[in-house]
Design a protein around this motif. Structure first.
Motif, PDB file in Angstrom:
ATOM      1  N   GLY A   1      52.840  99.816  46.548  1.00  0.00           N
ATOM      2  CA  GLY A   1      54.003  98.650  46.336  1.00  0.00           C
ATOM      3  C   GLY A   1      53.866  98.259  44.837  1.00  0.00           C
TER       4      GLY A   1
ATOM      5  N   TYR B   1      59.613 104.862  38.264  1.00  0.00           N
ATOM      6  CA  TYR B   1      59.977 104.127  39.330  1.00  0.00           C
ATOM      7  C   TYR B   1      60.585 104.771  40.667  1.00  0.00           C
ATOM      8  CZ  TYR B   1      62.757 100.423  42.023  1.00  0.00           C
ATOM      9  OH  TYR B   1      63.161  99.959  43.213  1.00  0.00           O
TER      10      TYR B   1
ATOM     11  N   PRO C   1      58.217 100.754  44.904  1.00  0.00           N
ATOM     12  CA  PRO C   1      57.297  99.470  43.932  1.00  0.00           C
ATOM     13  C   PRO C   1      58.107  98.130  44.453  1.00  0.00           C
ATOM     14  CG  PRO C   1      57.518 101.321  42.774  1.00  0.00           C
ATOM     15  CD  PRO C   1      58.314 101.798  43.562  1.00  0.00           C
ATOM     16  N   ARG C   2      57.264  97.416  44.925  1.00  0.00           N
ATOM     17  CA  ARG C   2      57.783  95.737  44.855  1.00  0.00           C
ATOM     18  C   ARG C   2      57.491  95.022  43.530  1.00  0.00           C
ATOM     19  NH1 ARG C   2      54.405  96.110  49.079  1.00  0.00           N
ATOM     20  NH2 ARG C   2      53.087  94.080  48.276  1.00  0.00           N
ATOM     21  N   TRP C   3      56.595  95.712  42.719  1.00  0.00           N
ATOM     22  CA  TRP C   3      56.339  95.148  41.398  1.00  0.00           C
ATOM     23  C   TRP C   3      56.438  96.314  40.404  1.00  0.00           C
ATOM     24  CZ3 TRP C   3      52.825  90.818  39.849  1.00  0.00           C
ATOM     25  CH2 TRP C   3      53.223  89.421  40.503  1.00  0.00           C
TER      26      TRP C   3
ATOM     27  N   LYS D   1      65.729  93.464  39.090  1.00  0.00           N
ATOM     28  CA  LYS D   1      65.725  92.311  40.036  1.00  0.00           C
ATOM     29  C   LYS D   1      66.676  92.459  41.080  1.00  0.00           C
ATOM     30  CE  LYS D   1      66.701  87.352  39.573  1.00  0.00           C
ATOM     31  NZ  LYS D   1      66.861  86.063  38.693  1.00  0.00           N
TER      32      LYS D   1
ATOM     33  N   GLN E   1      67.222  94.897  42.726  1.00  0.00           N
ATOM     34  CA  GLN E   1      66.729  95.755  43.962  1.00  0.00           C
ATOM     35  C   GLN E   1      65.681  95.197  44.464  1.00  0.00           C
ATOM     36  OE1 GLN E   1      66.331 100.200  43.124  1.00  0.00           O
ATOM     37  NE2 GLN E   1      67.041  99.828  40.880  1.00  0.00           N
ATOM     38  N   GLY E   2      65.453  93.850  44.068  1.00  0.00           N
ATOM     39  CA  GLY E   2      64.244  92.791  44.778  1.00  0.00           C
ATOM     40  C   GLY E   2      63.086  93.287  44.047  1.00  0.00           C
ATOM     41  N   VAL E   3      62.937  93.990  42.893  1.00  0.00           N
ATOM     42  CA  VAL E   3      61.525  94.210  42.404  1.00  0.00           C
ATOM     43  C   VAL E   3      61.256  93.292  41.156  1.00  0.00           C
ATOM     44  CG1 VAL E   3      60.230  96.057  41.124  1.00  0.00           C
ATOM     45  CG2 VAL E   3      62.057  96.757  42.985  1.00  0.00           C
TER      46      VAL E   3
END
Length: 557
Positions: free
Chosen positions: A447, A473, A480-482, A509, A511-513
């Motif tokens: 993640g 990525y 990945p989340r971060w 952002k 994509q919620g990352v």
């Protein structure tokens, strides 16, 4: 009052020890023995009488001894600056020796003034514009130009043309006119110098060979049989007629003077640093500019031409045991005594022998081993050296050095624009995070994508950074989340890079990352604040170290 741009250790004469005299004086006399025939030859390369080289050397040695920051460096007329002087003055002198001598003085004064202005402006970093491959290639090109320039002196045939190809063609077309005795004498001198260097390196081969040739010419009256000699020398510095300088000459010589200042300063600093490193001494770029400027003004006052440093004479003095710049003062005194007491001997120096000495110096400038080393290290370094050689041969000395600077900067830009990058993970048994490509057993944190880009971020590589990071990525599993940027190498960013980082933040952002940065230095933080990126990314996502960034991810819900 003019002050050098940098301060260094106190001058060598403060606390000078009498015990150093037994090292400095023999070193100075040895350097003078090598210098006398050499600078006479370089004066001819520059298109001036041999005496101009001798008096320019006396002035430069004396001035540098007082102002320079190196204890070993030997300054004075040198092959490169002599060749550049000839290239600059030939078209302006219109065949007039008196006007040529006046222009040489003007050029030396301009070079000195430019160096002093550059020192006041703290431009000592100019020496860093020339990389090792460029210097190797440049010297090889200069060696070829020196060789072609001396063909007329060692064969006593006229040579016409501007380009290397034209001059070689002209020389070969006149091969039937080669003067046999002149060619034989030059070859004998060259072979003797090479033999002494190989089997008796402690002997001043240049002096022995040229004095031997002089004795042969005098003993057999060879000057009456077509062997050209230097002729009578003045016992005092020449006084060129400065009234022959025209109003437009300064403007026409600005570009050559700048080129000479760059080349001379680069030679000075690189040679001085090479020898200072052996003795844990310090060389200051600003002070070297000041010393070189003053040395050129001294050479102008002595009726000479632009000067720089001599690696061969510096190496000779160091090998004999020079401790301080007192050896330069001893060398200058030896030259003056020779001019006062032995002028008749110098007058019988054969021109062919001086030409052979220049050929000997030219051969030593070409370092085949350096080209091989560059090829082993990296093929692009070899290509850069060869390109520089080609630039010098096709464009000439002045434009060749400018092309060399451009090639160095282009090579630097190429490396910075396409740097190494890496995804980082943890390696069992090794502290910290490392490139996963280097360690097959490296493990990434699920993640979390830690990405490092090994260059400052600016307009030339910003899009390349954006593309390669997104490739990393998209290739990460699980997604990945971060994304944490290890910005250790990003000491600063420009506006273009700031816009790319803003776009990257928006894309991730969506994509919620989360986009975060680790190893953020204060200089970079100021750029992030000024561009609004701190507010956009969030100050809580800017971390001083990589472990704190990883810990923040692991503690994030």
């Amino acid at each position: 009052m003019f002050r050098p741009a940098e301060s260094v250790a106190p001058p060598w004469w403060r606390g000078y020890r009498r015990a150093d005299l037994r090292h400095d004086v023999p070193a100075g006399v040895t350097v003078a023995a090598y210098l006398i025939p050499q600078v006479m030859a370089y004066a001819q390369v520059a298109g001036l009488p041999p005496a101009a080289g001798l008096w320019a050397a006396v002035a430069a040695l004396t001035v540098y001894a007082v102002l320079g920051s190196s204890r070993q460096l030997s300054v004075g007329p040198e092959s490169t600056t002599a060749l550049m002087t000839a290239a600059a003055l030939g078209p302006l002198a219109a065949g007039s020796p008196d006007r040529y001598a006046a222009l040489a003085v003007l050029l030396a004064a301009m070079v000195g003034t430019i160096c002093l202005i550059a020192s006041a402006a703290r431009l000592g970093a100019l020496a860093d514009l020339l990389s090792k491959p460029v210097l190797v290639g440049y010297l090889a090109g200069v060696a070829v130009l020196m060789t072609v320039g001396q063909l007329k002196n060692v064969t006593r045939t006229p040579i016409e043309g501007e380009s290397i190809a034209e001059q070689l063609d002209s020389w070969w077309r006149h091969r039937a006119d080669f003067h046999g005795p002149t060619l034989t004498l030059a070859a004998a001198v060259l072979v003797l110098m090479i033999a002494l260097q190989r089997w008796r390196p402690q002997v001043p081969g240049a002096l022995v060979a040229v004095l031997g040739a002089t004795a042969v010419v005098a003993l057999f009256d060879l000057d009456r049989h077509g062997i050209a000699v230097v002729g009578s020398l003045p016992g005092a510095p020449a006084s060129p007629d400065l009234g022959l300088i025209e109003g437009d000459d300064v403007r026409l010589l600005i570009a050559p003077a700048i080129g000479l200042a760059v080349v001379g300063f680069t030679d000075n600093v690189l040679t001085a640093r090479a020898f200072a490193s052996r003795r844990n001494q310090t060389i200051a770029g600003g002070r070297e500019l000041t010393a070189l400027g003053a040395a050129n003004l001294g050479a102008a006052a002595a009726g000479g031409f632009p000067v720089s440093s001599s690696g061969s004479r510096t190496a000779l003095g160091d090998a004999v045991g020079s401790r301080t710049q007192f050896h330069s003062l001893a060398a200058a005194a030896t030259v003056v005594l020779t001019l006062v007491l032995l002028r008749d001997v110098l007058a019988d120096f054969p021109v062919a022998a001086l030409g052979a000495l220049v050929l000997y110096a030219a051969v030593r400038l070409i370092e085949i081993g350096e080209f091989r080393y560059l090829n082993r290290f990296r093929r692009s370094e070899l290509l850069l050296a060869l390109a520089t050689t080609a630039a010098v041969l096709t464009l000439g000395v002045r434009d060749g050095i400018l092309a060399a600077v451009v090639l160095s900067l282009a090579d630097l830009l190429r490396r910075v624009a396409r740097p190494h990058d890496a995804v980082q993970g943890f390696v069992p048994g090794l502290a910290g995070m490392h490139d996963v490509a280097d360690y097959p057993d490296a493990e990434t944190v699920p993640g979390l994508l830690v990405y490092r880009y090994d260059s400052p971020l600016f307009f030339a590589n910003a899009e390349n950074f954006h593309r390669r990071l997104l490739d990393a990525y998209r290739g990460a599993e699980p997604p990945p989340r971060w994304v944490v940027l290890n910005v250790e190498a990003m000491v600063e960013i420009d506006v273009t890079a700031a816009e790319v980082l803003a776009r990257l933040h928006t894309e991730l952002k969506a994509q919620g990352v989360v986009l975060a940065m680790a190893q953020v230095k204060q200089d970079l933080r100021r750029d992030l604040d000024a561009s609004g990126l701190t507010d956009r990314i969030g100050a809580d996502h800017l971390f001083p170290t990589l472990p704190t960034a990883v810990a923040a991810f692991q503690n994030h819900p």
